[in-house]
Design an enzyme around this catalytic site. Structure first.
Site, PDB file in Angstrom:
ATOM      1  N   ALA A 253       0.802  -1.240   0.000  1.00 49.64           N
ATOM      2  CA  ALA A 253       0.000   0.000   0.000  1.00 49.64           C
ATOM      3  C   ALA A 253       0.826   1.276   0.000  1.00 49.64           C
ATOM      4  O   ALA A 253       0.268   2.369   0.153  1.00 49.64           O
ATOM      5  CB  ALA A 253      -0.987   0.015   1.162  1.00 49.64           C
ATOM      6  N   ALA A 254       2.140   1.182  -0.193  1.00 50.65           N
ATOM      7  CA  ALA A 254       2.946   2.407  -0.272  1.00 50.65           C
ATOM      8  C   ALA A 254       2.496   3.262  -1.452  1.00 50.65           C
ATOM      9  O   ALA A 254       2.369   4.490  -1.343  1.00 50.65           O
ATOM     10  CB  ALA A 254       4.429   2.062  -0.390  1.00 50.65           C
ATOM     11  N   GLY A 255       2.233   2.615  -2.591  1.00 44.33           N
ATOM     12  CA  GLY A 255       1.756   3.349  -3.758  1.00 44.33           C
ATOM     13  C   GLY A 255       0.389   3.961  -3.526  1.00 44.33           C
ATOM     14  O   GLY A 255       0.089   5.056  -4.027  1.00 44.33           O
ATOM     15  N   ASP A 256      -0.444   3.275  -2.761  1.00 49.70           N
ATOM     16  CA  ASP A 256      -1.772   3.815  -2.447  1.00 49.70           C
ATOM     17  C   ASP A 256      -1.661   5.039  -1.549  1.00 49.70           C
ATOM     18  O   ASP A 256      -2.392   6.018  -1.714  1.00 49.70           O
ATOM     19  CB  ASP A 256      -2.628   2.747  -1.763  1.00 49.70           C
TER      20      ASP A 256
END
Length: 308
Positions: A253-256
């Site tokens: 979820a880093a990209g989220d």
């Protein structure tokens, strides 16, 4: 004088993440003893909605859950983050989506998702939420729901001068007639290579790939490159924004978190480079915590990191 609260609409997915942490991934036919297990609400749409909300945006979430226990957990959790759930449909035939992230010793993840109810989000479901999209400053989209439903949301946004961010994940080919309604594209390295056929292992290839995407009609392309930071490309600007050095626990979820932070920045009226910096800080903080929902940072944590 009151300050206008930025508004973000998210049309996207729900995945109940059943997370396993182990030293490595098992080989074919091998049973491996893991180290940790956790169950967290997730899905790209959910994560991005929570990230934007915790930074201070008023968020409407639009999507489809099962009429099951997992669905109940999602509604309760989203409402705790003050996210509007009026346009979330409960499916009585198909259950809530499920994801199974596997986290290795370095914090890197690989994920299998089973979309379930997410893939039954219809154009009609989206059109019922047209008011929320029209009133938003920014619409956030991903590809864990039917592409025709995302496209319809983008069309509604364009008709109402709402900026559209598309996070093209999971990676797949996207019709040009959809991309023409997108203002900002935020692919990672794998998604960029799939969309362009160009390797992004060095600066030259990265800029070439970004230019190919920009030529499809977007206002800006923002490539998220993990530890290499972020590349922003517009017709007049090429800017590399470095990554923050943090202790990596779980990259899920880093990209989220980046997308939620970027959307919040744009909705707040920040300049493009500042919105990217906001996204970068949110993404960096997300990798320091295990699990998707728990890792979405607060506005205070992002401000502190940006001020360091």
């Amino acid at each position: 004088m009151s300050v206008k609260r930025p508004k973000v609409a998210v049309v996207g997915s729900f995945m109940m993440d059943l997370v396993v942490k182990a030293e490595r991934r098992p080989r074919v036919g091998e049973t491996l003893v893991g180290e940790e297990f956790g169950m967290f609400i997730g899905g790209k749409g959910t994560n991005q909605a929570i990230a934007a909300a915790r930074l201070g945006a008023e968020v409407h979430m639009i999507g489809r859950l099962g009429q099951d226990q997992f669905g109940d957990i999602f509604i309760e959790s989203l409402q705790k983050d003050n996210i509007h759930t009026d346009f979330i449909v409960r499916d009585t035939e198909v259950g809530t989506g499920v994801g199974t992230p596997v986290i290795d010793a370095d914090g890197n993840n690989s994920i299998i998702i089973i979309p379930r109810a997410n893939m039954r989000l219809t154009i009609a479901n989206v059109e019922k939420a047209a008011s929320a999209i029209a009133e938003a400053d920014v619409l956030l989209l991903q590809l864990e729901i039917p592409i025709e439903s995302s496209k319809r949301a983008a069309e509604i946004a364009r008709e109402n001068s709402t900026a559209v961010i598309l996070n093209p994940a999971p990676a797949c080919q996207i019709p040009n007639e959809f991309l023409e309604f997108v203002d900002y594209l935020t692919p990672n390295e794998i998604e960029t290579e799939m969309l362009t056929g160009v390797k992004v292992s060095d600066q030259s290839g990265t800029e070439q790939a970004a230019r190919i995407l920009l030529d499809k009609g977007m206002s800006a392309v923002v490539l998220t490159l993990g530890s290499r930071g972020t590349l922003l490309l517009t017709e007049n600007t090429t800017a590399s924004v470095p990554a923050h050095k943090v202790n990596v626990v779980d990259t899920t979820a880093a990209g989220d978190a980046f997308c939620g932070g970027f959307a919040f920045g744009l909705a707040q009226g920040q300049k493009l480079t500042e919105a990217v910096r906001c996204g970068n800080a949110a993404g960096a903080l997300a990798v320091t915590v295990m699990g998707a929902e728990p890792s979405m940072p607060t506005s205070e944590a992002v401000r502190e990191l940006l001020n360091q």
